[in-house]
Design a protein around this motif. Sequence first.
Motif, short mmCIF file in Angstrom:
data_model
loop_
_atom_site.label_atom_id
_atom_site.label_comp_id
_atom_site.label_asym_id
_atom_site.label_seq_id
_atom_site.Cartn_x
_atom_site.Cartn_y
_atom_site.Cartn_z
N THR A 145 0.38 -1.09 0.09
CA THR A 145 0.55 0.09 -0.10
C THR A 145 0.43 1.67 0.43
OG1 THR A 145 -1.82 -1.23 1.49
CG2 THR A 145 -1.67 1.31 1.42
N LYS A 175 -4.26 4.56 -2.26
CA LYS A 175 -4.97 4.94 -0.59
C LYS A 175 -5.09 6.63 0.11
CE LYS A 175 -6.83 2.40 2.97
NZ LYS A 175 -7.07 0.97 4.02
N GLY A 209 -6.44 9.97 -6.07
CA GLY A 209 -5.10 8.63 -6.09
C GLY A 209 -3.86 8.78 -7.48
N GLY A 233 0.28 5.16 1.13
CA GLY A 233 -1.18 6.34 1.48
C GLY A 233 -0.86 7.20 1.98
N LEU A 288 -8.78 3.14 -3.57
CA LEU A 288 -9.26 3.20 -2.35
C LEU A 288 -9.45 4.04 -1.31
CD1 LEU A 288 -8.68 -0.33 -1.16
CD2 LEU A 288 -10.16 0.09 -2.56
N TYR A 289 -10.56 5.01 -1.58
CA TYR A 289 -10.40 5.60 -0.54
C TYR A 289 -9.90 6.89 -0.05
CZ TYR A 289 -12.34 2.07 2.46
OH TYR A 289 -13.72 0.90 2.52
N ASN A 290 -9.91 7.06 -1.52
CA ASN A 290 -9.04 8.63 -2.15
C ASN A 290 -10.49 9.93 -2.30
OD1 ASN A 290 -6.37 7.84 -2.42
ND2 ASN A 290 -7.70 6.44 -3.72
N SER A 339 -1.95 -0.95 -3.74
CA SER A 339 -3.30 -0.31 -3.51
C SER A 339 -2.76 1.05 -3.23
CB SER A 339 -3.50 -1.09 -2.00
OG SER A 339 -4.29 -1.92 -1.89
N ASN A 398 -14.26 6.02 -3.23
CA ASN A 398 -13.87 6.96 -3.62
C ASN A 398 -14.11 7.91 -3.66
OD1 ASN A 398 -10.19 5.91 -4.55
ND2 ASN A 398 -11.92 4.75 -5.20
#
Length: 587
Positions: A175, A204, A306, A177, A323-325, A202, A350
Motif C-alpha cells: 500500500t 489509498k 489517487g 497511502g 481506494l478511499y481517495n 493499493s 472514492n
Amino acid sequence: MSNDVASTDGGASAAPPTRRRRALWVAGVAGLTGVVGLAALGGVAARDDKPNSDRVSDAQSTNRQNVSDAGGSDNAGKEDGAKQDGGRNDDLSGDDWSGFDDRSGKDDKRDEKDRTEQVPCDTDKLIQAITFANSKDGGVLELAKGCTYTLTRNQDGDGLPVITQPITLKGEHTTIGRDATADYFRILNVGPGGHLTLKGLSIKGGQTLERAMTMDAATVWAPYSPSVRGTAAKPADAPGTAAKPADAPTAKPAAARAATVAKPAAKAQATSSVAAKAAVPTAKPATAGPATSPLVEKPGFTDGAGVLVQPGGRAEILDSELLYNQSGGNGGGLANFGTTRLSKTTVAHNTAFFFGGGIFNAGVLQVDESKVKDNTGIIGGGGIANGAAGIFTDSVDGGSAWVYKSEITDNRTLGFGGGVLDVGGSTTLHETTVSGNTALLAGGGVAVADSQLSLQHARVAGNSTAGVGGGVTVAFDSIATVENTTIKDNTAGFFGAGLFNEDSVTTLRDSEVVGNRAVGPFARGGGIYNTDGGEVTLHGTWVAHNFATLPPGGIFNNLGSTVTLDDESSATANRPTNCFNVPDCFA
C-alpha cells in the motif's frame, strides 16, 4: 472547449472529433428538476437541428476507432470476426502500450533487470528511488511485500515526485497511502512524457480538498537526490521541519475567463452566448521529460486524488486498487488527461466533489476486467465521468472511454449518471454490467449529453433515479447504439425508467427493455420515453413487463418525436398500456 489529446510520440490525436456541446446541458434535462412540465405540455414541435438516423453508422465507426486508440493491438484484425464486433480486442496489452518507450526496443528485457531496484519498507527510500529513476531514464522499483508506505508531506500537492520517465512500481499486498493527519495531497502524478506502471499496489487515502500549504521543491526533495541515493534521510533533516517560504501559495488563485458557445451555422436558428466562469488552477506540469504537444484540456489543481495522469502522460494500473481517495475537483480515484489503462483493478470508495467519483477521463481510457464500485461523484458520474459539464466548475470535453468485461456497481451522484456519465465524448461499454447505481436527477445507470454511446452485450439493471432515465438517459444531440443488451428492473420517479431519449438518436438492436418501473405520481413511459424531436429505432427488440403510474407503461413518444419498430420488435404486457403515439404498436 475542445479535447485535443495528442499522442506522446507526436502522432494524431486519439480523441474523438470535436463536436458542438450545450454549455449547460443540465438546463435542458430541465428541466429535470421541473420535468413534470413535459407531461403537461403533451408534445413539443420538432426542431430543424435534430440528428437523424443516418448518423448512427458514423457513431459505430467512431467508437471502434476509439477502442483501437485506447490501447488495442493492431493485430486484432487477424482474430476471428466475433472478436472484431464492436471494437472488441482480446489482446489488451497491445503494441501501443508495450512500445511506449521508443528508446528500449529489443533491449527492453535486458535493460529491465539492470534497472530494477529493491525498495525497502521505508517511505523516504521510496521517494529517493523515484527521484533517482526520474534522473536515470526510468526504472523498475520492487516494493516490499505487505508494506504500507505512509506519506506525510508533499510538494505542490503531490505526495510522491512527479513521474517523468517510464517507471514501474511493483508490489505484493503493498500500500502507498497518505497519513490521515497530513496536509491534503494526491498520491501519484504522471507528468507529460511520463509512463507509470502499477502492479499489485493499493493507492489509498489521497485527499485534495483544498490547495495544500506546500514547501518549495528544493526543501522537500533535496534529501532524495541521486547524490545521496545510498543514504536514508535523517529524521532531523526531514523536510517537515523546514520553515515554509514566505511566498508559498496559501489559497487557490482564481481568474475570470470568457467562453463562447455557438451553434453551427447550418442550424435553423444560429445563436451564440458568452459566459464568464472562474478558471480552475491547473496542476503544475513536470519540468523534465520529452517535449509534448500543446495542452488543451488541463487538469485542475485538485483533480485526481489517487492518481493524476497529465496530458502527454501514460499509466497502466494492473492488479491494483484505488481506494478511499477524495478529490476536491474531478476524479476521486483517478483523473486521466492522457492515456490510461486499468486491468483487473478495483476502484472503490472514492469521492469527487464535482465529476467522476471513481474515475474521471478527458483523454484515452481503457478499463478491462475491473470493478468500479461504491464511489460518489457529487455533481455527476458517480462511477466514471467521461468529461464534465460547466456546473460549479469548468466544462471539460470527454475523451474516449472503453470499458470491457467490467462491473460498475453501487455508485451514486446527486446529479447525472450514477454509474457512468459522458459529456461531449465517446463511451463504449462492452460485456459490462452497470447495476445498483443511483442518480438524483437523471441517468441512474448511464447518462450522456452531446456524446456517442455504445452498449454492446451489456447489462443495465437495478439502477434508479428520482428524475428521468432510471437505466439510461440519452440527451442533447447524442447518438446511442444499444446492441444485444438488457435494460432491466430500473426505476425512475418521472419518465423513462428504462430509457429516456431527448433530442437524440438511439438505436436498439436485438435487445430487451423489461421490468422497468416509472413510479412517481406523474410518471409515464416505464420502458422508453422519447421527447423533444428524438428518434428511437427498435430492431428485433422486446419491450415488455414495464410499468408506469400513467399510461403508457411501455413506450411514450412525444409529439414531434419518432419511434420506429421493425417487424421483429414488439411492445407487450406493459401496464397500464403498451404505447402512446407509436405506429404499429397496439396500445
